[in-house]
Write a protein that holds these residues in place. Structure first.
Motif, PDB file in Angstrom:
ATOM      1  N   ASN A  69      45.518  33.068  55.820  1.00 13.24           N
ATOM      2  CA  ASN A  69      45.769  34.687  55.820  1.00 13.24           C
ATOM      3  C   ASN A  69      44.939  35.105  54.542  1.00 13.24           C
ATOM      4  N   PRO A  70      44.674  36.386  54.138  1.00 10.50           N
ATOM      5  CA  PRO A  70      43.896  36.882  53.157  1.00 10.50           C
ATOM      6  C   PRO A  70      44.377  36.254  51.675  1.00 10.50           C
ATOM      7  N   ILE A  71      43.310  36.012  51.088  1.00 11.12           N
ATOM      8  CA  ILE A  71      43.491  35.403  49.694  1.00 11.12           C
ATOM      9  C   ILE A  71      42.774  36.559  48.802  1.00 11.12           C
ATOM     10  N   ILE A  72      43.429  36.960  47.760  1.00 11.48           N
ATOM     11  CA  ILE A  72      43.033  37.706  46.677  1.00 11.48           C
ATOM     12  C   ILE A  72      42.596  36.960  45.492  1.00 11.48           C
ATOM     13  N   VAL A  73      41.495  37.086  44.986  1.00 14.18           N
ATOM     14  CA  VAL A  73      41.112  36.197  43.683  1.00 14.18           C
ATOM     15  C   VAL A  73      41.159  37.172  42.517  1.00 14.18           C
ATOM     16  N   ALA A  74      41.517  36.772  41.321  1.00 13.99           N
ATOM     17  CA  ALA A  74      41.232  37.778  40.402  1.00 13.99           C
ATOM     18  C   ALA A  74      41.069  37.086  38.835  1.00 13.99           C
ATOM     19  N   GLY A  75      40.112  37.518  38.007  1.00 12.05           N
ATOM     20  CA  GLY A  75      40.094  36.622  36.692  1.00 12.05           C
ATOM     21  C   GLY A  75      38.555  36.592  36.257  1.00 12.05           C
ATOM     22  N   ASN A  76      38.194  37.664  35.527  1.00 10.39           N
ATOM     23  CA  ASN A  76      36.954  37.871  34.830  1.00 10.39           C
ATOM     24  C   ASN A  76      35.730  37.777  36.005  1.00 10.39           C
ATOM     25  N   TYR A  77      35.985  38.301  37.142  1.00  9.59           N
ATOM     26  CA  TYR A  77      34.857  38.248  38.154  1.00  9.59           C
ATOM     27  C   TYR A  77      33.823  39.567  37.889  1.00  9.59           C
ATOM     28  N   ASP A  78      32.490  39.080  38.198  1.00  5.44           N
ATOM     29  CA  ASP A  78      31.462  40.313  38.232  1.00  5.44           C
ATOM     30  C   ASP A  78      31.116  40.285  39.591  1.00  5.44           C
ATOM     31  N   LYS A  79      29.981  41.167  39.828  1.00  6.22           N
ATOM     32  CA  LYS A  79      29.567  41.295  40.907  1.00  6.22           C
ATOM     33  C   LYS A  79      28.967  39.941  41.742  1.00  6.22           C
ATOM     34  N   ALA A  80      28.327  39.330  41.164  1.00  7.70           N
ATOM     35  CA  ALA A  80      27.594  38.060  41.507  1.00  7.70           C
ATOM     36  C   ALA A  80      28.622  36.922  42.014  1.00  7.70           C
ATOM     37  N   VAL A 112      40.050  50.051  34.290  1.00  8.81           N
ATOM     38  CA  VAL A 112      40.750  50.882  33.129  1.00  8.81           C
ATOM     39  C   VAL A 112      39.899  52.209  32.645  1.00  8.81           C
ATOM     40  N   ALA A 113      38.757  51.960  32.222  1.00 11.85           N
ATOM     41  CA  ALA A 113      37.783  52.993  31.985  1.00 11.85           C
ATOM     42  C   ALA A 113      36.782  53.401  33.160  1.00 11.85           C
ATOM     43  N   ASN A 114      37.025  52.956  34.339  1.00  5.09           N
ATOM     44  CA  ASN A 114      36.239  53.252  35.307  1.00  5.09           C
ATOM     45  C   ASN A 114      36.946  53.510  36.734  1.00  5.09           C
ATOM     46  N   PRO A 115      37.554  54.773  36.918  1.00  2.23           N
ATOM     47  CA  PRO A 115      38.239  55.192  37.874  1.00  2.23           C
ATOM     48  C   PRO A 115      37.495  54.982  39.196  1.00  2.23           C
ATOM     49  N   ASP A 116      36.440  55.157  39.283  1.00  2.00           N
ATOM     50  CA  ASP A 116      35.479  54.930  40.332  1.00  2.00           C
ATOM     51  C   ASP A 116      34.792  53.611  40.326  1.00  2.00           C
ATOM     52  N   PHE A 117      35.538  52.690  39.891  1.00  2.00           N
ATOM     53  CA  PHE A 117      34.826  51.304  39.925  1.00  2.00           C
ATOM     54  C   PHE A 117      34.169  50.756  41.063  1.00  2.00           C
ATOM     55  N   PRO A 118      34.915  51.003  42.368  1.00  2.00           N
ATOM     56  CA  PRO A 118      34.244  50.385  43.417  1.00  2.00           C
ATOM     57  C   PRO A 118      32.880  50.591  43.743  1.00  2.00           C
ATOM     58  N   ARG A 119      32.554  52.083  43.379  1.00  2.00           N
ATOM     59  CA  ARG A 119      31.272  52.738  43.746  1.00  2.00           C
ATOM     60  C   ARG A 119      30.281  52.250  42.457  1.00  2.00           C
ATOM     61  N   ARG A 120      30.847  52.151  41.427  1.00  2.62           N
ATOM     62  CA  ARG A 120      30.016  51.695  40.271  1.00  2.62           C
ATOM     63  C   ARG A 120      29.590  50.169  40.429  1.00  2.62           C
ATOM     64  N   LEU A 121      30.415  49.344  40.933  1.00  2.00           N
ATOM     65  CA  LEU A 121      30.301  47.751  41.210  1.00  2.00           C
ATOM     66  C   LEU A 121      29.341  47.784  42.297  1.00  2.00           C
ATOM     67  N   THR A 122      29.238  48.422  43.397  1.00  2.00           N
ATOM     68  CA  THR A 122      28.747  48.099  44.584  1.00  2.00           C
ATOM     69  C   THR A 122      27.054  48.770  44.429  1.00  2.00           C
ATOM     70  N   GLU A 123      27.194  50.010  43.745  1.00  2.30           N
ATOM     71  CA  GLU A 123      25.891  50.816  43.553  1.00  2.30           C
ATOM     72  C   GLU A 123      25.287  50.367  42.372  1.00  2.30           C
ATOM     73  N   ASP A 124      25.807  49.161  41.453  1.00  3.27           N
ATOM     74  CA  ASP A 124      25.126  48.826  40.340  1.00  3.27           C
ATOM     75  C   ASP A 124      25.077  49.995  39.253  1.00  3.27           C
ATOM     76  N   LEU A 125      25.751  50.674  39.007  1.00 10.65           N
ATOM     77  CA  LEU A 125      25.954  51.769  38.123  1.00 10.65           C
ATOM     78  C   LEU A 125      26.547  51.379  36.786  1.00 10.65           C
ATOM     79  N   PRO A 126      26.328  52.056  35.628  1.00  7.68           N
ATOM     80  CA  PRO A 126      26.955  51.646  34.359  1.00  7.68           C
ATOM     81  C   PRO A 126      28.261  51.767  34.374  1.00  7.68           C
ATOM     82  N   LEU A 127      28.669  50.532  33.473  1.00  8.89           N
ATOM     83  CA  LEU A 127      30.280  50.745  33.257  1.00  8.89           C
ATOM     84  C   LEU A 127      30.626  51.119  32.050  1.00  8.89           C
ATOM     85  N   ALA A 128      31.537  52.084  31.747  1.00  7.86           N
ATOM     86  CA  ALA A 128      32.309  52.566  30.698  1.00  7.86           C
ATOM     87  C   ALA A 128      32.970  51.496  30.003  1.00  7.86           C
TER      88      ALA A 128
END
Length: 373
Positions: free
Chosen positions: A296-307, A328-344
């Motif tokens: 079934n689905p597995i979620i992983v967490a722990g200092n992941y970046d896009k790569a 925390v500082a990026n409420p729109d984080f999914p968009r920033r991650l997938t579009e390679d936008l700067p992170l606050a």
């Protein structure tokens, strides 16, 4: 034009259809209303701002007064708390999001000040090195405070805590959540039962691997019986060594748990990977062993970046990746991650307790393109 990645692939988890694979991890922020540890409109805004996550897992919420271990954390046992959490679930759903509530009993990771002077409880009365965040009632300042040696739970008390989990899951449904995630990680009560370093009981809850898994199984059975296995999930932390939890048998124990959880057909398994600087590396062997036991689905967490996120998805070791601090500082984080936008960057001084500052005042980027929904 952006190249699609596996991060953007839709997925079904339990009864939910998720639009992509980027999950908001549970993060304690200690901003419930006092007295009563009641979620509030500020919490609702915080979560609604982050509703573009594929799935939000809320901050941990104590299932009973005994389950509390940190100042200002929310509960899910009183009518007022259920009403407060309903504000949150409704706000997230209005924003198009999906949200699970995390159910929490801290066990020994607590302090007598939260329990009218009584000791925190645990499988066994063992001293350990652990600290919790507590606000001084005189100064109003929060800080880390050592937890004392706990007292050991009696058998009948264990059964009562299992029922507290059941009741909390029922309350979460009444509050409008899409499901619940049992907190079985990070050295809290479920985790304490799993490990030989925190559980030296000689009854049916201690000793053998099967006995140490008994409490986890009873909790999962109670919650799944109450709300359905498709709305039930659990978080586990096999590589945790801090807080007196460095157990030599934990990896086989977690793998046995995973095989049983697959038979129980729960919604997902959420794996906390060690995220400190000199933490042990999660081996591919363990990832393969876990996947062999849990399909079934597995979620992983722990200092992941896009790569790294794309790597773990493409290898089939996980189905979703959870991110904590970036949300925390990026409420729109999914968009920033997938579009390679700067992170606050977030302000670490405002993580625990406080007001809207450092909580709901982080802005989203201007909508130059359609954000993930």
């Amino acid at each position: 034009m952006q190249t699609p990645t596996s991060l953007l692939a839709p997925l079904t988890v339990g009864h939910l259809s998720l639009p992509h694979r980027i999950v908001m991890a549970p993060m304690t922020r200690a901003r419930s209303s006092q007295p009563g540890d009641i979620p509030n409109a500020m919490n609702a805004l915080h979560y609604a701002q982050r509703a573009s996550a594929a799935l939000i897992v809320t901050e941990a919420s104590q299932i009973s007064p005994q389950g509390k271990g940190y100042s200002f954390t929310p509960g899910i046992y009183s009518p007022e708390q259920v009403a407060g959490w309903r504000l949150v679930s409704e706000a997230v759903h209005r924003a198009g999001g999906r949200i699970f509530l995390q159910l929490w009993h801290v066990g020994r990771m607590s302090h007598p000040d939260f329990h009218d002077g009584a000791l925190p409880v645990a499988p066994s009365a063992l001293p350990f090195d652990g600290q919790i965040w507590k606000v001084d009632p005189v100064t109003g300042q929060g800080g880390m405070v050592a937890s004392p040696t706990p007292r050991a739970l009696q058998r009948e008390e264990i059964k009562a805590i299992v029922e507290d989990f059941r009741r909390a899951a029922r309350n979460a449904m009444a509050a409008g959540f899409d499901g619940v995630e049992i907190h079985g990680a990070n050295g809290y009560l479920v985790d304490q039962f799993l490990r030989t370093t925190s559980n030296v009981r000689t009854d049916e809850y201690g000793g053998s691997r099967q006995n140490r898994l008994r409490f986890l199984k009873e909790v999962v059975e109670a919650v799944a019986d109450e709300v359905g296995a498709h709305r039930t999930a659990i978080r586990l932390a096999p590589f945790l060594t801090a807080r007196g939890m460095d157990c030599p048998d934990i990896l086989p124990t977690i793998l046995d748990a995973a095989a049983w959880l697959q038979q129980r057909d729960i919604a997902y398994l959420h794996l906390v990977e060690a995220d400190w600087d000199d933490a042990p590396v999660v081996t591919e062997q363990f990832r393969r062993q876990l996947r062999e036991r849990f399909s079934n689905p597995i979620i992983v967490a722990g200092n992941y970046d896009k790569a790294r996120a794309q790597w773990v998805l493409e290898h089939g070791y996980a189905d979703l990746v959870a991110f904590g601090r970036p949300f925390v500082a990026n409420p729109d984080f999914p968009r920033r991650l997938t579009e390679d936008l700067p992170l606050a960057d977030f302000d670490g001084a405002t993580l625990f307790g406080g007001t809207e500052v450092g909580y709901t005042d982080y802005p989203a980027l201007p909508a130059a393109t359609a954000a993930l929904a």
